[in-house]
Design a protein around this motif. Sequence first.
Motif, PDB file in Angstrom:
ATOM      1  N   THR A 164      36.227 -37.087 -10.464  1.00 53.20           N
ATOM      2  CA  THR A 164      36.894 -37.257 -11.771  1.00 53.20           C
ATOM      3  C   THR A 164      36.143 -37.303 -12.779  1.00 53.20           C
ATOM      4  O   THR A 164      36.241 -36.824 -13.878  1.00 53.20           O
ATOM      5  N   LEU A 165      34.944 -38.146 -12.814  1.00 51.55           N
ATOM      6  CA  LEU A 165      34.013 -38.209 -13.503  1.00 51.55           C
ATOM      7  C   LEU A 165      33.578 -36.842 -14.244  1.00 51.55           C
ATOM      8  O   LEU A 165      33.196 -36.530 -15.344  1.00 51.55           O
ATOM      9  N   TRP A 166      33.105 -36.125 -13.186  1.00 54.51           N
ATOM     10  CA  TRP A 166      32.406 -34.680 -13.288  1.00 54.51           C
ATOM     11  C   TRP A 166      33.389 -33.845 -13.780  1.00 54.51           C
ATOM     12  O   TRP A 166      33.195 -33.062 -14.843  1.00 54.51           O
ATOM     13  N   ARG A 167      34.731 -33.798 -13.462  1.00 51.62           N
ATOM     14  CA  ARG A 167      35.694 -33.023 -13.987  1.00 51.62           C
ATOM     15  C   ARG A 167      35.993 -33.291 -15.461  1.00 51.62           C
ATOM     16  O   ARG A 167      36.351 -32.228 -15.996  1.00 51.62           O
ATOM     17  N   ASP A 168      35.943 -34.308 -15.918  1.00 50.84           N
ATOM     18  CA  ASP A 168      36.455 -34.825 -17.276  1.00 50.84           C
ATOM     19  C   ASP A 168      35.265 -34.786 -18.176  1.00 50.84           C
ATOM     20  O   ASP A 168      35.496 -34.692 -19.354  1.00 50.84           O
ATOM     21  N   HIS A 169      34.099 -35.145 -17.518  1.00 47.40           N
ATOM     22  CA  HIS A 169      32.907 -35.213 -18.639  1.00 47.40           C
ATOM     23  C   HIS A 169      31.837 -34.344 -18.079  1.00 47.40           C
ATOM     24  O   HIS A 169      30.619 -34.634 -18.459  1.00 47.40           O
ATOM     25  N   ARG A 170      31.946 -33.193 -17.787  1.00 50.30           N
ATOM     26  CA  ARG A 170      30.737 -32.508 -16.923  1.00 50.30           C
ATOM     27  C   ARG A 170      29.814 -31.984 -18.065  1.00 50.30           C
ATOM     28  O   ARG A 170      28.606 -31.856 -17.700  1.00 50.30           O
ATOM     29  N   VAL A 171      30.472 -31.680 -19.208  1.00 48.60           N
ATOM     30  CA  VAL A 171      29.395 -31.216 -20.503  1.00 48.60           C
ATOM     31  C   VAL A 171      28.657 -32.185 -21.013  1.00 48.60           C
ATOM     32  O   VAL A 171      27.644 -32.062 -20.972  1.00 48.60           O
ATOM     33  N   TRP A 172      29.267 -33.422 -20.937  1.00 48.05           N
ATOM     34  CA  TRP A 172      28.171 -34.514 -21.302  1.00 48.05           C
ATOM     35  C   TRP A 172      27.476 -34.921 -20.221  1.00 48.05           C
ATOM     36  O   TRP A 172      26.014 -35.283 -20.481  1.00 48.05           O
ATOM     37  N   LEU A 173      27.777 -34.734 -19.102  1.00 43.17           N
ATOM     38  CA  LEU A 173      26.744 -35.158 -17.966  1.00 43.17           C
ATOM     39  C   LEU A 173      25.843 -34.028 -17.961  1.00 43.17           C
ATOM     40  O   LEU A 173      24.434 -34.495 -17.489  1.00 43.17           O
ATOM     41  N   ALA A 174      25.996 -32.705 -18.291  1.00 54.60           N
ATOM     42  CA  ALA A 174      24.867 -31.869 -18.168  1.00 54.60           C
ATOM     43  C   ALA A 174      23.947 -31.991 -19.148  1.00 54.60           C
ATOM     44  O   ALA A 174      23.006 -31.759 -18.928  1.00 54.60           O
ATOM     45  N   SER A 175      24.473 -32.378 -20.493  1.00 49.48           N
ATOM     46  CA  SER A 175      23.602 -32.849 -21.404  1.00 49.48           C
ATOM     47  C   SER A 175      22.669 -33.806 -21.072  1.00 49.48           C
ATOM     48  O   SER A 175      21.241 -33.728 -21.233  1.00 49.48           O
ATOM     49  N   ALA A 176      23.136 -34.862 -20.522  1.00 45.35           N
ATOM     50  CA  ALA A 176      22.353 -35.963 -20.277  1.00 45.35           C
ATOM     51  C   ALA A 176      21.391 -35.726 -18.960  1.00 45.35           C
ATOM     52  O   ALA A 176      20.164 -36.398 -18.889  1.00 45.35           O
ATOM     53  N   LEU A 177      21.876 -35.015 -17.930  1.00 43.81           N
ATOM     54  CA  LEU A 177      20.971 -34.702 -16.908  1.00 43.81           C
ATOM     55  C   LEU A 177      20.050 -33.694 -17.475  1.00 43.81           C
ATOM     56  O   LEU A 177      18.589 -33.907 -16.923  1.00 43.81           O
ATOM     57  N   ILE A 178      20.164 -33.003 -18.334  1.00 42.64           N
ATOM     58  CA  ILE A 178      19.060 -32.027 -18.765  1.00 42.64           C
ATOM     59  C   ILE A 178      17.833 -32.875 -19.684  1.00 42.64           C
ATOM     60  O   ILE A 178      16.812 -32.569 -19.252  1.00 42.64           O
ATOM     61  N   THR A 192      37.612 -32.662 -32.159  1.00 45.19           N
ATOM     62  CA  THR A 192      36.126 -33.255 -32.422  1.00 45.19           C
ATOM     63  C   THR A 192      35.510 -33.557 -31.228  1.00 45.19           C
ATOM     64  O   THR A 192      34.302 -33.287 -31.116  1.00 45.19           O
ATOM     65  N   LEU A 193      36.110 -33.825 -30.098  1.00 43.41           N
ATOM     66  CA  LEU A 193      35.382 -34.111 -28.801  1.00 43.41           C
ATOM     67  C   LEU A 193      35.224 -32.957 -28.264  1.00 43.41           C
ATOM     68  O   LEU A 193      34.155 -32.883 -27.518  1.00 43.41           O
ATOM     69  N   PHE A 194      35.862 -31.786 -28.188  1.00 46.62           N
ATOM     70  CA  PHE A 194      35.597 -30.591 -27.641  1.00 46.62           C
ATOM     71  C   PHE A 194      34.297 -30.088 -28.342  1.00 46.62           C
ATOM     72  O   PHE A 194      33.302 -29.703 -27.485  1.00 46.62           O
ATOM     73  N   LEU A 195      34.417 -30.119 -29.583  1.00 47.34           N
ATOM     74  CA  LEU A 195      33.178 -29.412 -30.352  1.00 47.34           C
ATOM     75  C   LEU A 195      31.961 -30.213 -30.224  1.00 47.34           C
ATOM     76  O   LEU A 195      30.885 -29.678 -30.019  1.00 47.34           O
ATOM     77  N   ALA A 196      32.159 -31.391 -30.398  1.00 44.25           N
ATOM     78  CA  ALA A 196      30.747 -32.456 -30.090  1.00 44.25           C
ATOM     79  C   ALA A 196      30.195 -31.951 -28.922  1.00 44.25           C
ATOM     80  O   ALA A 196      28.977 -32.097 -28.918  1.00 44.25           O
ATOM     81  N   LYS A 197      30.849 -31.936 -27.882  1.00 40.48           N
ATOM     82  CA  LYS A 197      30.252 -31.990 -26.425  1.00 40.48           C
ATOM     83  C   LYS A 197      29.476 -30.545 -26.104  1.00 40.48           C
ATOM     84  O   LYS A 197      28.391 -30.556 -25.697  1.00 40.48           O
ATOM     85  N   TRP A 198      30.441 -29.465 -26.763  1.00 43.66           N
ATOM     86  CA  TRP A 198      29.693 -28.150 -26.558  1.00 43.66           C
ATOM     87  C   TRP A 198      28.505 -28.274 -27.530  1.00 43.66           C
ATOM     88  O   TRP A 198      27.757 -27.397 -27.170  1.00 43.66           O
ATOM     89  N   LEU A 199      28.841 -28.572 -28.583  1.00 42.94           N
ATOM     90  CA  LEU A 199      27.717 -28.285 -29.429  1.00 42.94           C
ATOM     91  C   LEU A 199      26.309 -29.017 -29.174  1.00 42.94           C
ATOM     92  O   LEU A 199      25.299 -28.258 -29.559  1.00 42.94           O
ATOM     93  N   THR A 200      26.519 -30.332 -28.765  1.00 42.56           N
ATOM     94  CA  THR A 200      25.494 -31.086 -28.446  1.00 42.56           C
ATOM     95  C   THR A 200      24.695 -30.252 -27.013  1.00 42.56           C
ATOM     96  O   THR A 200      23.350 -30.345 -27.211  1.00 42.56           O
ATOM     97  N   LEU A 201      25.268 -29.725 -26.505  1.00 42.56           N
ATOM     98  CA  LEU A 201      24.733 -28.999 -25.356  1.00 42.56           C
ATOM     99  C   LEU A 201      24.050 -27.798 -25.648  1.00 42.56           C
ATOM    100  O   LEU A 201      22.973 -27.528 -25.455  1.00 42.56           O
TER     101      LEU A 201
END
Length: 349
Positions: free
Chosen positions: A17-31, A226-235
Amino acid sequence: MTDTSLSPTGPAAWARTLWRDHRVWLASALILAVVALLDPAQARDSLGFTAQSLLNTAPFLILSIGVAAWATATGADNLIARAFTGAPVVMIGLAALAGGLSPFCSCGVIPLIAALLAMGVPLSAVMAFWLASPVMDPSMFVLTTGVLGLEFALAKTLAAVGLGVFGGAVVHVMSRAGGLSDPLREGIGNGGCGGAKLRAPKPVVWRFWQEPERRAKFGREALNVTLFLAKWLTLAFLLESLMLAFIPAETVTSVLGGSGLGPIALGTLVGVPAYLNGYAALPLVGGLIAQGMAPGAGLAFLVAGGVTSLPAAIAVWALVKPRVFALYIALSLSGAFAAGLLFHLWSIA
């Protein structure tokens, strides 16, 4: 005995569930974590680069979020129904404009396409809208201006509308010759809530702030965008920082620079598998152009990637028969190449 790890509420399910809902943020953090382990100095630089880039684009982000929320609160996406009435040539032009310029709700695009085809709207007009829609909208225009400049944003808008007109015209000619009849797969319905926008379009309420329900809808949409753009632009900015740090400019220039057709063709083809997201792709292309990528190749990458990205392609494949899908891909790639070539000629003129 019970094994909690196998329970639907156990750690495994929680992780999914965490990966499904927050995978973009998690990918940024992992990188960032991997970079920090291998090169702490670069991790600090990348973090600073990402924060500064987000700050620089903040005015455009705010405007983009406002446009998207306004479109949802007022019901402006209901105007899309007007693009599919009239003579075929008129429908193609209006559908291309609607796809390239209208702030249409992304969740309703695919059901709407099914409804349009099921209700007998010519495939030419539907294809015009379908090709133009993923490339540009007002929010994308604002962010493209902030990241790549006004000239590039205008070129991308013209490319979106032009691609729609080109695709619609080709399909219109082929349809008149007797091909492309019955394009939908068996069992496709009439579009559900997306089709309702066509069957019974609701009036647009421009002064949405006068109704509590629409004010609440504006707030919800603003938060979601806001949440959509923030996660994708951060990555995207994080990847751009690493690209600028580790990919030599000479390599980019030698592969995607220059004035020939090769870089534009390569940008078109690379856009198909490498495209992440319409908003995330902007900083990446900006970084490549800064390193020597030809602007025409950058535009071809954005147009081809936007139309043929994996989610868009899967949706098309699920709705239409294979011959229509193949035509969709062919029109996307040829139109993207033509847009990149024209922008290149304009840039060097």
